[in-house]
Design an enzyme around this catalytic site. Structure first.
Site, PDB file in Angstrom:
ATOM      1  N   GLU A 169      -4.692   4.390  14.317  1.00 15.16           N
ATOM      2  CA  GLU A 169      -5.593   3.442  14.985  1.00 15.16           C
ATOM      3  C   GLU A 169      -6.270   3.999  16.226  1.00 15.16           C
ATOM      4  OE1 GLU A 169      -2.318   3.040  14.678  1.00 15.16           O
ATOM      5  OE2 GLU A 169      -1.410   2.563  16.610  1.00 15.16           O
ATOM      6  N   HIS A 219       0.463   1.016  16.201  1.00 15.81           N
ATOM      7  CA  HIS A 219       0.207  -0.148  17.072  1.00 15.81           C
ATOM      8  C   HIS A 219       1.329  -0.300  18.097  1.00 15.81           C
ATOM      9  CE1 HIS A 219      -3.270  -1.233  14.721  1.00 15.81           C
ATOM     10  NE2 HIS A 219      -2.556  -1.160  13.623  1.00 15.81           N
ATOM     11  N   VAL A 257      -1.258 -13.221   9.676  1.00 20.27           N
ATOM     12  CA  VAL A 257      -0.600 -12.146   8.928  1.00 20.27           C
ATOM     13  C   VAL A 257      -0.984 -10.797   9.543  1.00 20.27           C
ATOM     14  CG1 VAL A 257      -0.407 -11.029   6.678  1.00 20.27           C
ATOM     15  CG2 VAL A 257      -0.475 -13.524   6.823  1.00 20.27           C
ATOM     16  N   ALA A 258       0.044 -10.012   9.868  1.00 20.90           N
ATOM     17  CA  ALA A 258      -0.209  -8.764  10.601  1.00 20.90           C
ATOM     18  C   ALA A 258      -0.699  -7.637   9.690  1.00 20.90           C
ATOM     19  CB  ALA A 258       1.053  -8.344  11.336  1.00 20.90           C
ATOM     20  N   ASN A 259      -0.488  -7.789   8.393  1.00 24.05           N
ATOM     21  CA  ASN A 259      -0.959  -6.735   7.474  1.00 24.05           C
ATOM     22  C   ASN A 259      -1.767  -7.370   6.345  1.00 24.05           C
ATOM     23  OD1 ASN A 259       1.334  -7.950   6.386  1.00 24.05           O
ATOM     24  ND2 ASN A 259       1.950  -6.122   5.260  1.00 24.05           N
ATOM     25  N   VAL A 301      -6.828 -12.234  13.237  1.00 24.51           N
ATOM     26  CA  VAL A 301      -6.729 -10.892  12.638  1.00 24.51           C
ATOM     27  C   VAL A 301      -6.167  -9.901  13.660  1.00 24.51           C
ATOM     28  CG1 VAL A 301      -7.997  -9.093  11.382  1.00 24.51           C
ATOM     29  CG2 VAL A 301      -8.734 -11.464  11.193  1.00 24.51           C
ATOM     30  N   ALA A 302      -6.396 -10.169  14.939  1.00 20.42           N
ATOM     31  CA  ALA A 302      -5.941  -9.257  16.004  1.00 20.42           C
ATOM     32  C   ALA A 302      -4.434  -9.365  16.268  1.00 20.42           C
ATOM     33  CB  ALA A 302      -6.728  -9.522  17.279  1.00 20.42           C
ATOM     34  N   LEU A 326     -10.895  -6.636  20.039  1.00 20.74           N
ATOM     35  CA  LEU A 326     -10.062  -5.441  20.218  1.00 20.74           C
ATOM     36  C   LEU A 326     -10.426  -4.727  21.503  1.00 20.74           C
ATOM     37  CD1 LEU A 326      -8.045  -3.260  19.115  1.00 20.74           C
ATOM     38  CD2 LEU A 326     -10.011  -2.127  18.113  1.00 20.74           C
ATOM     39  N   SER A 338     -10.226  -2.593   8.577  1.00 18.59           N
ATOM     40  CA  SER A 338     -10.920  -3.690   9.247  1.00 18.59           C
ATOM     41  C   SER A 338     -11.943  -4.314   8.308  1.00 18.59           C
ATOM     42  CB  SER A 338     -11.606  -3.188  10.514  1.00 18.59           C
ATOM     43  OG  SER A 338     -10.634  -2.850  11.483  1.00 18.59           O
ATOM     44  N   ARG A 392       0.844  -1.198   0.000  1.00 20.33           N
ATOM     45  CA  ARG A 392       0.000   0.000   0.000  1.00 20.33           C
ATOM     46  C   ARG A 392       0.883   1.253   0.000  1.00 20.33           C
ATOM     47  NH1 ARG A 392      -3.424  -1.360   5.233  1.00 20.33           N
ATOM     48  NH2 ARG A 392      -1.434  -2.308   5.744  1.00 20.33           N
ATOM     49  N   ASP A 451      -2.069  -7.930  14.964  1.00 19.03           N
ATOM     50  CA  ASP A 451      -1.383  -6.631  14.970  1.00 19.03           C
ATOM     51  C   ASP A 451      -1.449  -5.973  16.350  1.00 19.03           C
ATOM     52  OD1 ASP A 451      -4.103  -6.134  14.797  1.00 19.03           O
ATOM     53  OD2 ASP A 451      -3.882  -4.394  13.504  1.00 19.03           O
ATOM     54  N   ASP A 476     -19.376 -12.036  21.036  1.00 21.01           N
ATOM     55  CA  ASP A 476     -18.874 -10.751  21.521  1.00 21.01           C
ATOM     56  C   ASP A 476     -19.248 -10.637  22.994  1.00 21.01           C
ATOM     57  OD1 ASP A 476     -18.013  -7.997  19.697  1.00 21.01           O
ATOM     58  OD2 ASP A 476     -18.526  -7.701  21.815  1.00 21.01           O
TER      59      ASP A 476
HETATM   60  N1  LIG Z   1      -4.168  -8.226  10.741  1.00 20.55           N
HETATM   61  C1  LIG Z   1      -4.619  -7.194  10.044  1.00 20.55           C
HETATM   62  O1  LIG Z   1      -4.188  -6.970   8.926  1.00 20.55           O
HETATM   63  C2  LIG Z   1      -5.653  -6.293  10.628  1.00 20.55           C
HETATM   64  C3  LIG Z   1      -6.342  -5.381   9.807  1.00 20.55           C
HETATM   65  C4  LIG Z   1      -7.369  -4.614  10.381  1.00 20.55           C
HETATM   66  C5  LIG Z   1      -7.673  -4.747  11.729  1.00 20.55           C
HETATM   67  N2  LIG Z   1      -6.950  -5.621  12.489  1.00 20.55           N
HETATM   68  C6  LIG Z   1      -7.230  -5.840  13.922  1.00 20.55           C
HETATM   69  O2  LIG Z   1      -8.447  -6.573  14.079  1.00 20.55           O
HETATM   70  C7  LIG Z   1      -8.912  -6.381  15.399  1.00 20.55           C
HETATM   71  C8  LIG Z   1     -10.398  -6.068  15.393  1.00 20.55           C
HETATM   72  O3  LIG Z   1     -10.623  -4.785  14.790  1.00 20.55           O
HETATM   73  P1  LIG Z   1     -12.077  -4.146  14.653  1.00 20.55           P
HETATM   74  O4  LIG Z   1     -11.936  -2.956  13.792  1.00 20.55           O
HETATM   75  O5  LIG Z   1     -13.073  -5.173  14.295  1.00 20.55           O
HETATM   76  O6  LIG Z   1     -12.349  -3.658  16.156  1.00 20.55           O
HETATM   77  P2  LIG Z   1     -13.776  -3.289  16.794  1.00 20.55           P
HETATM   78  O7  LIG Z   1     -13.502  -2.399  17.947  1.00 20.55           O
HETATM   79  O8  LIG Z   1     -14.733  -2.851  15.762  1.00 20.55           O
HETATM   80  O9  LIG Z   1     -14.293  -4.685  17.346  1.00 20.55           O
HETATM   81  C9  LIG Z   1     -13.711  -5.354  18.403  1.00 20.55           C
HETATM   82  C10 LIG Z   1     -14.805  -6.154  19.069  1.00 20.55           C
HETATM   83  O10 LIG Z   1     -14.184  -7.033  20.012  1.00 20.55           O
HETATM   84  C11 LIG Z   1     -15.113  -7.186  21.049  1.00 20.55           C
HETATM   85  N3  LIG Z   1     -14.453  -7.810  22.186  1.00 20.55           N
HETATM   86  C12 LIG Z   1     -13.620  -7.284  23.121  1.00 20.55           C
HETATM   87  N4  LIG Z   1     -13.221  -8.248  23.978  1.00 20.55           N
HETATM   88  C13 LIG Z   1     -13.830  -9.401  23.567  1.00 20.55           C
HETATM   89  C14 LIG Z   1     -13.820 -10.736  24.033  1.00 20.55           C
HETATM   90  N5  LIG Z   1     -13.136 -11.103  25.119  1.00 20.55           N
HETATM   91  N6  LIG Z   1     -14.551 -11.671  23.340  1.00 20.55           N
HETATM   92  C15 LIG Z   1     -15.250 -11.321  22.246  1.00 20.55           C
HETATM   93  N7  LIG Z   1     -15.313 -10.072  21.774  1.00 20.55           N
HETATM   94  C16 LIG Z   1     -14.607  -9.128  22.428  1.00 20.55           C
HETATM   95  C17 LIG Z   1     -15.623  -5.763  21.292  1.00 20.55           C
HETATM   96  O11 LIG Z   1     -16.824  -5.759  22.056  1.00 20.55           O
HETATM   97  C18 LIG Z   1     -15.814  -5.294  19.857  1.00 20.55           C
HETATM   98  O12 LIG Z   1     -17.125  -5.522  19.386  1.00 20.55           O
HETATM   99  C19 LIG Z   1      -8.026  -5.257  15.965  1.00 20.55           C
HETATM  100  O13 LIG Z   1      -7.012  -5.819  16.763  1.00 20.55           O
HETATM  101  C20 LIG Z   1      -7.440  -4.621  14.742  1.00 20.55           C
HETATM  102  O14 LIG Z   1      -6.220  -3.955  15.023  1.00 20.55           O
HETATM  103  C21 LIG Z   1      -5.963  -6.383  11.956  1.00 20.55           C
END
Ligand SMILES: NC(=O)c1ccc[n+]([C@@H]2O[C@H](COP(=O)([O-])OP(=O)(O)OC[C@H]3O[C@@H](n4cnc5c(N)ncnc54)[C@H](O)[C@@H]3O)[C@@H](O)[C@H]2O)c1
Length: 362
Positions: free
Chosen positions: A118, A96, A298-300, A267-268, A240, A134, A15, A270, A198
């Site tokens: 973020e 991050h 994969v982190a990205n 996905v988390a 998250l 996301s 990107r 990162d 959730d």
């Molecule tokens: N790997 C990647 O390339 C990549 C890309 C985008 C986002 N992400 C990551 O994905 C993750 C999720 O992002 P998002 O935008 O969906 O966040 P978000 O805030 O929209 O959603 C997170 C959800 O997790 C829930 N949650 C918290 N603790 C919980 C638990 N113990 N059990 C179940 N649910 C729980 C929250 O209530 C919330 O609904 C983040 O860590 C973000 O950084 C990674």
């Protein structure tokens, strides 16, 4: 203001921080933009497109960091970039910090101003610069998980949607935010049996109303998650806690409850990962196996679809870049409380509580 756009150098990151259309918008407002040569190439934006938008091209990353008052990029700087960052330089990108102590220490030492995509918020508490990535990562999580369920990829050999007379795969999505919603929506669209968990009841109600009938909601607890694992084919981790390290929703003791050839997509990762057995992987080498269970971490993830991702990301970041360029970071952050929440490290000091807490420095 002088804005610099370096080429991303993290493994398989294709990107770029600004599109030619974004560059044009910024230049129209009286600013200068310096783009590193071939920075946009892998996203489908050649150097000529930046030149015709009015950007200046620079051959090396060193020159971009040397000239720019504000750096706009995508991923956190990697070690080779640390020495290029200058005191008072504004860095607007994903950081991050909570999952990377070395990066945090390097940015403190640089005395730069680190504004992290973020943690920028909207007044309703949503995260406008995380949402587009996301959305991409959630949709990709299902696509990649589906791929690794195929036998030649090491998976169980299950077709996500099944066929008439054969049951579909079962997908468990942990975390029902933006990633989880998009992952569940894709899996449901392909015909899988989907469960989304959730801890937020209002969010579970919303998911229940907005997802198709082949998606069931579940309150997220260790007990409930354990109860689902014996017949789950694909688990997508998407929890998250903003700015903090992800909690473990799948412990290493739970892994043997899954059948061999099942696939986990964390996905988390990162934010440090939400499965205890996760460690970060790259697009070049995306998976590893523990107890016969495939881990994709994969982190990205959005880096694999850079054209879509760059357009989605810059749609969201551009208004902030323009405000920062027009007003300077101090005034822009005074005007917009949500943008101020993006400040993580300012001239040698951590100003975002959850980052300090992550390292026990609070
Ligand atoms: N790997 C990647 O390339 C990549 C890309 C985008 C986002 N992400 C990551 O994905 C993750 C999720 O992002 P998002 O935008 O969906 O966040 P978000 O805030 O929209 O959603 C997170 C959800 O997790 C829930 N949650 C918290 N603790 C919980 C638990 N113990 N059990 C179940 N649910 C729980 C929250 O209530 C919330 O609904 C983040 O860590 C973000 O950084 C990674």
């Amino acid at each position: 203001m002088i804005i610099g756009v370096p080429k991303e150098i993290k493994n398989n990151e294709n990107r770029v921080g600004l599109t030619p259309a974004g560059v044009k918008e910024i230049i129209m407002r009286g600013h200068q933009v310096y783009v590193q040569q071939s920075a946009g190439l892998n996203s489908g934006f050649p150097d000529e497109a930046y030149l015709s938008a009015g950007a200046n091209l620079l051959p090396t990353i060193e020159e971009v960091y040397a000239v720019a008052e504000m750096i706009v990029k995508v991923k956190e700087p990697i070690a080779s970039e640390y020495p290029l960052i200058r005191e008072n330089q504004l860095l607007f990108t994903y950081f991050h910090f909570a999952s990377d102590e070395n990066l945090t220490k390097a940015m403190i030492a640089s005395k730069a101003v680190c504004l992290a995509y973020e943690t920028v918020e909207k007044p309703d508490g949503s995260l406008p610069l995380l949402i587009p990535m996301s959305e991409v990562a959630g949709r990709m999580a299902t696509q990649e998980g589906t791929r690794f369920l195929e036998k030649p990829q090491g998976g169980k050999g299950i077709l996500l949607g099944g066929v008439p007379g054969v049951k579909p795969a079962k997908v468990l999505v942990l975390g029902g935010g933006i990633v989880g919603f998009n992952a569940a929506k894709m899996a449901a669209g392909l015909g899988a049996e989907v469960i989304i968990a959730d801890i937020s009841l209002p969010r579970l109600r919303w998911l229940n109303e907005n997802l198709p009938a082949n998606v069931k909601t579940l309150y997220s607890s260790s007990h409930n998650i354990e109860g689902e694992l014996h017949d789950t084919d694909l688990v997508i981790g998407a929890v998250l806690i903003p700015g903090a390290k992800a909690p473990y929703v799948l412990t290493k003791e739970m892994i043997p409850l899954l059948k061999k050839g099942s696939v986990l997509v964390d996905v988390a990762i990162d934010q440090g990962g939400c499965f205890e057995t996760s460690h970060a992987t790259t697009h070049a080498n995306p998976v590893y196996e523990i107890n016969g269970v495939i881990h994709y971490c994969v982190a990205n993830i959005p880096g694999a679809v850079p054209h879509t991702s760059t357009l989605a990301l810059t749609n969201a970041t551009l208004p902030y870049v323009i405000t920062l360029a027009n007003e300077g970071w101090e005034k822009a952050c005074e005007m917009d409380h949500g943008l101020r929440l993006g400040l993580n490290i300012v001239k040698g000091k951590i100003v975002y509580q959850a980052v300090a807490e992550a390292f026990g420095w609070a």
